[in-house]
Design a protein around this motif. Structure first.
Motif, short mmCIF file in Angstrom:
data_model
loop_
_atom_site.label_atom_id
_atom_site.label_comp_id
_atom_site.label_asym_id
_atom_site.label_seq_id
_atom_site.Cartn_x
_atom_site.Cartn_y
_atom_site.Cartn_z
N PHE A 133 78.24 17.67 56.94
CA PHE A 133 77.22 17.02 56.13
C PHE A 133 77.30 15.54 55.72
O PHE A 133 76.66 14.83 55.75
CB PHE A 133 77.31 17.81 54.82
CG PHE A 133 76.52 19.09 54.60
CD1 PHE A 133 75.28 19.12 54.12
CD2 PHE A 133 76.92 20.17 55.20
CE1 PHE A 133 74.39 20.13 53.97
CE2 PHE A 133 76.24 21.34 55.30
CZ PHE A 133 74.91 21.46 54.65
N ARG A 134 78.66 15.14 56.06
CA ARG A 134 78.73 13.61 55.56
C ARG A 134 78.76 12.51 56.96
O ARG A 134 78.38 11.62 56.80
CB ARG A 134 80.11 13.33 55.19
CG ARG A 134 80.24 13.96 53.37
CD ARG A 134 81.28 13.46 52.65
NE ARG A 134 81.12 14.05 51.44
CZ ARG A 134 82.47 13.78 50.38
NH1 ARG A 134 83.11 13.18 50.76
NH2 ARG A 134 82.09 14.37 49.23
N SER A 135 79.32 13.11 58.06
CA SER A 135 79.31 12.47 59.12
C SER A 135 78.21 12.75 60.31
O SER A 135 78.02 11.94 61.06
CB SER A 135 80.83 12.65 59.94
OG SER A 135 81.74 12.21 59.17
N GLU A 136 77.79 14.06 60.40
CA GLU A 136 76.80 14.48 61.44
C GLU A 136 75.38 14.52 60.93
O GLU A 136 74.25 14.07 61.30
CB GLU A 136 77.12 15.65 61.92
CG GLU A 136 78.42 15.74 62.93
CD GLU A 136 78.64 15.10 64.00
OE1 GLU A 136 77.37 15.05 64.73
OE2 GLU A 136 79.27 14.35 64.40
N HIS A 182 70.71 19.77 64.36
CA HIS A 182 71.63 19.26 63.43
C HIS A 182 71.35 20.24 62.14
O HIS A 182 72.33 20.37 61.24
CB HIS A 182 71.66 17.94 63.38
CG HIS A 182 72.83 17.23 63.95
ND1 HIS A 182 73.12 17.57 65.20
CD2 HIS A 182 73.89 16.31 63.50
CE1 HIS A 182 74.19 16.91 65.83
NE2 HIS A 182 74.68 16.29 64.71
N VAL A 183 70.14 20.13 61.78
CA VAL A 183 69.56 20.61 60.48
C VAL A 183 70.00 22.13 60.69
O VAL A 183 70.38 22.63 59.56
CB VAL A 183 67.93 20.33 60.31
CG1 VAL A 183 67.56 21.48 59.11
CG2 VAL A 183 67.82 18.93 60.05
N TRP A 226 72.81 24.16 58.18
CA TRP A 226 72.31 25.29 57.41
C TRP A 226 73.39 26.63 57.67
O TRP A 226 74.09 27.20 56.69
CB TRP A 226 71.06 25.73 57.80
CG TRP A 226 70.65 27.06 57.58
CD1 TRP A 226 70.81 27.89 56.33
CD2 TRP A 226 70.19 28.21 58.49
NE1 TRP A 226 70.30 29.12 56.34
CE2 TRP A 226 70.11 29.34 57.50
CE3 TRP A 226 70.07 28.38 59.56
CZ2 TRP A 226 69.66 30.87 58.10
CZ3 TRP A 226 69.63 29.60 60.36
CH2 TRP A 226 69.26 30.53 59.47
N ILE A 227 73.80 26.55 59.07
CA ILE A 227 74.78 27.72 59.33
C ILE A 227 76.25 27.22 58.71
O ILE A 227 76.94 28.20 58.30
CB ILE A 227 75.18 27.63 60.97
CG1 ILE A 227 73.80 28.19 61.53
CG2 ILE A 227 76.40 28.34 61.35
CD1 ILE A 227 73.65 29.78 61.37
N SER A 260 61.08 14.02 72.39
CA SER A 260 61.43 15.23 72.12
C SER A 260 62.84 15.79 71.96
O SER A 260 63.15 16.77 71.33
CB SER A 260 60.57 16.26 73.18
OG SER A 260 61.16 16.20 74.54
N VAL A 261 63.57 15.07 72.92
CA VAL A 261 65.05 15.52 72.74
C VAL A 261 65.62 15.06 71.30
O VAL A 261 66.43 15.56 70.82
CB VAL A 261 65.89 14.59 74.12
CG1 VAL A 261 67.26 14.69 73.62
CG2 VAL A 261 65.68 15.21 75.51
N SER A 262 65.13 13.81 70.76
CA SER A 262 65.52 13.43 69.52
C SER A 262 65.12 14.42 68.60
O SER A 262 66.00 14.86 67.47
CB SER A 262 64.97 11.86 69.17
OG SER A 262 65.38 10.95 70.09
N TYR A 263 63.90 14.90 68.62
CA TYR A 263 63.49 16.10 67.87
C TYR A 263 64.26 17.44 67.89
O TYR A 263 64.68 17.94 66.92
CB TYR A 263 62.02 16.36 68.27
CG TYR A 263 61.47 17.36 67.15
CD1 TYR A 263 60.82 17.21 66.01
CD2 TYR A 263 61.43 18.94 67.47
CE1 TYR A 263 60.43 18.20 64.97
CE2 TYR A 263 60.83 19.84 66.68
CZ TYR A 263 60.21 19.46 65.51
OH TYR A 263 59.93 20.40 64.59
N LEU A 264 64.49 17.70 69.14
CA LEU A 264 65.51 18.82 69.25
C LEU A 264 66.76 18.63 68.71
O LEU A 264 67.40 19.47 68.01
CB LEU A 264 65.88 19.01 70.69
CG LEU A 264 66.74 20.10 70.97
CD1 LEU A 264 66.30 21.56 70.70
CD2 LEU A 264 67.03 20.22 72.77
#
Length: 600
Positions: A571-574, A530-531, A535-536, A521-525
């Motif tokens: 966007f490119r590194s994260e 990150h998404v 967006w921000i 679940s932490v990987s899902y969080l």
């Protein structure tokens, strides 16, 4: 001279260009305000921070609170600094004019208090927790309780805490053992022990109002049997003056790795027969009421983490601009003068990473504040309900993403400064220690991940999940016809991966062991966070691109291009990291789940 405060240009960009806070003055509640009044309040916050908190920052860190068995002793300079905040009207500037507040929008309040958070760190927690305590009682208490407890907290005479954690029941509130016994006069007697209570004892105020979770005798077991009580340090007479000391004793202080200006306490209730407590609302609904304060505190923790990251970034950036050392590899002349380290590619990488983390995190927190305000003051009921849905869903991410990546930014600030980074002559090592508390404060990252995946995503037929995805999609469509169309495409692909991952993991819950399914679940969080930050950043990129279209002067052009570069970095590194997290979650990877305790 390294930076002493946050970037005012960045604050203005976020408030007015990214989130259009000035448009809030069209709402009836804020009709008396303008950009000028907003800026004046922000300047007041900066003035108080620079005058009262910056000079004592290192002293606060090196002089921890002590307890002599009877009284808590703080660095004496803390009280006048805290009093200065209250006297300037900055403790709760969002409250109504008639209650002594400035009636500011919450997003502006966040910016007003930003310099205070940056300079005071968790010492500002005395004030912010008091405000959250007052907000809870105002929302769920009786009119008499509001008059008796909230009014003096708003005036700064009383301060407040939240008392949940127990020695045998940390985050597992279902197992709490603190008890409450009804008395004939309608009050209760509280008996039990609480630990890690921030601001649980001090002499900065006339009284301390504890909000205590306890179980009334005979109540159902588990979280359904928890009630909430007002338990003051001192009982209060009919005329509002302090009466006798309540049966609340300080059992001891905890000494933290950071945040040393804010006491962390062990409290004992009822050693002499029972502490007097007053029920908030109805019995057995205490956890629901406390979530009002907990959710506010979670956003507060995320905001503090983001601002600590921003402060460290600003400090290391200014240091890098002034520190000469070494030469670029392309320069073969050993007689040439050393260059400032900001010119070195790896230093630029670390600074850009900090910028992407810190400015992304704080923009997310400001968005949370905007949603909290829209929930109360948006024009239509539908808009208010929509804001509530978005904020409720995003709260685990607003709390956890800045808390996880803020300390990473601070670690990079230390690295940028090299040997000067880890000595206490510079504050960046303190920023790291202060910020490292935040992944644990108000629910660990693991707890936030279970809340997001196990509760928030499927809740109300996926209403919050769908609402957040729709907001992202709207930004993607806006960016498709701009200079940022490539980034819109990247976010679209990430969004589709997120949706596939969500469907896969929730689809597996019916046929697999839930402990296995939720072990990632932490990987899902991390993925969802990150998404959201991408967006921000796309939103910030659109605002920066619009700024460039206005043919700005050179300084502003540099600012906007810096924003666009930070967006590109994220966007490119994260953002590509989400595909690794997605694989773990979608495939229900069992590596950590299969590890046996005896194998460690």
């Amino acid at each position: 001279m390294a930076a002493q405060a946050l970037s005012e240009r960045d604050l203005a960009f976020m408030l007015y260009e990214l989130f259009d806070a000035e448009s809030l003055t069209k709402r009836p509640r804020y009709a008396d305000h303008s950009r000028e009044t907003f800026d004046a309040a922000i300047e007041t916050g900066k003035t108080v921070a620079v005058k009262h908190f910056l000079p004592i920052r290192q002293q606060v860190d090196t002089n921890e609170p002590t307890f002599d068995g009877e009284r808590v002793h703080l660095l004496p300079e803390i009280k006048p600094a805290v009093d200065a905040v209250i006297e300037a009207g900055l403790a709760a500037p969002e409250t109504d004019f008639e209650d002594g507040g400035m009636q500011l929008p919450l997003i502006v309040t966040n910016a007003v208090q930003a310099h205070l958070w940056a300079a005071a760190s968790t010492t500002f927690g005395y004030i912010s927790l008091t405000n959250a305590n007052a907000n809870l009682i105002e929302a769920h208490g009786s009119p008499e309780q509001v008059e008796k407890w909230v009014k003096p907290m708003r005036e700064g005479r009383f301060m407040g805490t939240m008392a949940m954690t127990e020695p045998g029941a940390g985050s597992g509130l279902a197992d709490l053992t603190t008890t409450a016994t009804r008395e004939e006069d309608g009050s209760y007697r509280i008996t039990g022990n609480k630990i890690f209570i921030s601001g649980g004892d001090h002499e900065l105020s006339d009284n301390i109002v504890h909000l205590v979770l306890a179980r009334v005798k005979g109540a159902p077991k588990g979280v359904k049997g928890i009630s909430l009580f007002i338990v003051p340090k001192f009982l209060v007479n009919e005329d509002g003056s302090n009466g006798e000391r309540n049966d609340v004793a300080l059992a001891g202080l905890f000494h933290k790795m950071g945040g040393r200006g804010h006491t962390s306490t062990a409290l004992s209730f009822g050693e002499k027969g029972g502490a007097v407590g007053y029920l908030v609302g109805e019995e057995n609904r205490g956890l629901m009421y406390m979530f009002h304060m907990m959710n506010e505190a979670r956003i507060m923790v995320g905001t503090g983490a983001a601002l600590t990251a921003l402060t460290g970034y600003q400090y290391s950036l200014d240091y890098a601009r002034e520190r000469p050392q070494g030469r670029l590899l392309a320069n073969k002349d050993p007689e040439s003068a050393p260059i400032n380290i900001v010119e070195h590619p790896d230093v630029r990488r670390m600074l850009l990473t900090q910028k992407a983390y810190a400015e992304g995190a704080y923009a997310l927190c400001l968005y949370g504040s905007q949603l909290a305000d829209d929930e109360k003051t948006a024009e239509t009921e539908a808009e208010r309900a929509h804001a509530h849905t978005l904020l409720d869903f995003l709260t685990p991410i607003i709390k956890s993403w800045p808390s996880e990546y803020g300390p990473q930014a601070n670690s990079l600030a230390i690295q940028v400064m090299g040997g000067h980074g880890y000595i206490n002559e510079h504050p960046v090592e303190m920023f790291y220690r202060d910020n490292r508390l935040n992944p644990i404060h108000e629910g660990t990252t693991g707890i936030q991940s279970l809340d997001l995946l196990g509760r928030k995503v499927p809740m109300n037929k996926f209403a919050g999940y769908r609402a957040v995805l729709a907001e992202m999609q709207q930004t993607i469509e806006q960016a498709r016809d701009s200079e940022l169309s490539l980034f819109a495409g990247d976010l679209q692909a990430a969004l589709e991966e997120l949706q596939q991952t969500t469907s896969a993991v929730l689809g597996a819950t019916a046929e697999k062991n839930p402990d296995l399914v939720f072990s990632n679940s932490v990987s899902y969080l991390e993925m969802f966070g990150h998404v959201v930050i991408a967006w921000i950043w796309l939103r910030q990129g659109l605002a920066a691109d619009a700024g460039l279209q206005r043919n700005p002067h050179a300084e502003d052009e540099h600012f906007y291009r810096g924003k666009l570069q930070a967006m590109q970095y994220f966007f490119r590194s994260e953002l590509p990291k989400i595909y690794h997290w997605s694989k773990l979650v979608k495939e229900i990877d069992s590596t950590s789940f299969d590890m046996r305790p005896e194998w460690f």
